[in-house]
Design an enzyme around this catalytic site. Sequence first.
Site, PDB file in Angstrom:
ATOM      1  N   ASN A  39       0.828  -1.213   0.000  1.00  0.00           N
ATOM      2  CA  ASN A  39       0.000   0.000   0.000  1.00  0.00           C
ATOM      3  C   ASN A  39       0.858   1.257   0.000  1.00  0.00           C
ATOM      4  O   ASN A  39       0.599   2.206  -0.737  1.00  0.00           O
ATOM      5  CB  ASN A  39      -0.951  -0.002   1.196  1.00  0.00           C
ATOM      6  CG  ASN A  39      -2.024  -1.048   1.070  1.00  0.00           C
ATOM      7  OD1 ASN A  39      -2.635  -1.194   0.015  1.00  0.00           O
ATOM      8  ND2 ASN A  39      -2.260  -1.808   2.119  1.00  0.00           N
ATOM      9  N   ASP A  40       1.901   1.267   0.831  1.00  0.00           N
ATOM     10  CA  ASP A  40       2.823   2.400   0.834  1.00  0.00           C
ATOM     11  C   ASP A  40       3.436   2.607  -0.549  1.00  0.00           C
ATOM     12  O   ASP A  40       3.476   3.719  -1.071  1.00  0.00           O
ATOM     13  CB  ASP A  40       3.947   2.151   1.843  1.00  0.00           C
ATOM     14  CG  ASP A  40       3.592   2.619   3.246  1.00  0.00           C
ATOM     15  OD1 ASP A  40       2.922   3.651   3.376  1.00  0.00           O
ATOM     16  OD2 ASP A  40       3.994   1.959   4.209  1.00  0.00           O
ATOM     17  N   LYS A  41       3.937   1.529  -1.115  1.00  0.00           N
ATOM     18  CA  LYS A  41       4.662   1.657  -2.381  1.00  0.00           C
ATOM     19  C   LYS A  41       3.729   2.049  -3.522  1.00  0.00           C
ATOM     20  O   LYS A  41       4.055   2.914  -4.343  1.00  0.00           O
ATOM     21  CB  LYS A  41       5.400   0.359  -2.703  1.00  0.00           C
ATOM     22  CG  LYS A  41       6.579   0.125  -1.777  1.00  0.00           C
ATOM     23  CD  LYS A  41       7.541  -0.898  -2.333  1.00  0.00           C
ATOM     24  CE  LYS A  41       8.834  -0.883  -1.528  1.00  0.00           C
ATOM     25  NZ  LYS A  41       9.860  -1.765  -2.122  1.00  0.00           N
TER      26      LYS A  41
END
Length: 377
Positions: free
Chosen positions: A170-172
């Site tokens: 999700n961050d990436k």
Amino acid sequence: MTLPLDGVRVIEVGQALAGPLAGAILADMGAEVIKIEKPDGGDDARIWGPPFGPDGETSLYFHGQNRNKRSVVLDLKSPADIEALHRLCETADILIQNLRPGVVDEIGIGPEAMLERHPRLIYCSIWAFGYQGPMRLKPGFDPLLQAYGGMMSMTGRPEDPPTFCGASINDKATGLFCTIGALAALRQRDRTGRGCLVDTSLFETAVFWVEGQVNQHLATGEVPRRHGTGAAVIVPYQVFETADRPMCLAAGNDRLWARCARVLGHPDWAEDPRFAKSRERVRNKTVLVPLVAEVLRTRPRDHWIEALEAAGVPCAPVNDIGEVAASEQFAAVDIVQTLPESGVRVVGLPISFDRQRPRSARPAPTLGEHTREVLGG
């Protein structure tokens, strides 16, 4: 090598992963990225180790996400340093921020204030749950959004508890969407002369990852369940054990299934009305998968991969990270780069321009390394 974003200036007011990753992508493509860090320790990711870099203090995680940038220390609680940020934004094209939700408005650098003063600026905000709704001011990290966004409920075997994906996806992906939005807004500014606000969030990214399952639920009312390494709508399309090591088999259509059945020594399966067509294979998954598994356990993995590849059936060994890094294909794509000065090796940008992958011109900065240089200039 002249890079596509040469001449673009980016101000990154970010920490951890999503914001710094967006900055790293833009930097690798040629943008000048100035990373704003707080005085007391800077980006929290500097200490996310071990392992650490050559200085023994800066994490390899930080080196990977902050190469090619310059570090400027500003205390954003100080009016004088806020004014210094404004001076930087006078010559900037893009600002990326992923501070705790609500902070930028509290300190006077929210999008409305910044775009009023800097109308050509492209202001990119990365949220945890989005810029509107009852959870807009809640903080969030990747595993929380894997849980809240439904992804964790679908990962793993049916009999196992909900499982966390090993990568911070999700961050990436939010960093990627931020980059896509920033570049699209930059193109729009070329036409209009005005910047704009770009909003992304980990929650929206999490929903995007499970869009197929959400669409299915909206259409049927059913709640998707866990399928282990398998798929809900394709069979066989999963990991199987062999006589020695696991492999992944992906017979993604009826033609590939017919070839697969021949390799497995059961061409009759391709004619069996229970298995001949994709819809029937899905319907009879509990019958077919054990039959395939039984055959695959009779020979070693290398035997099956050689035979399946010869027949044109997609398959792969289940590699660990060491095996990936030692593979011939990993070496061939030349995705690892050695950062100048520090000698730290990191995975580079997965994009090439005219068959050349961008290389970092500078290592990850020490905290405040460029404050005097940047603010003085």
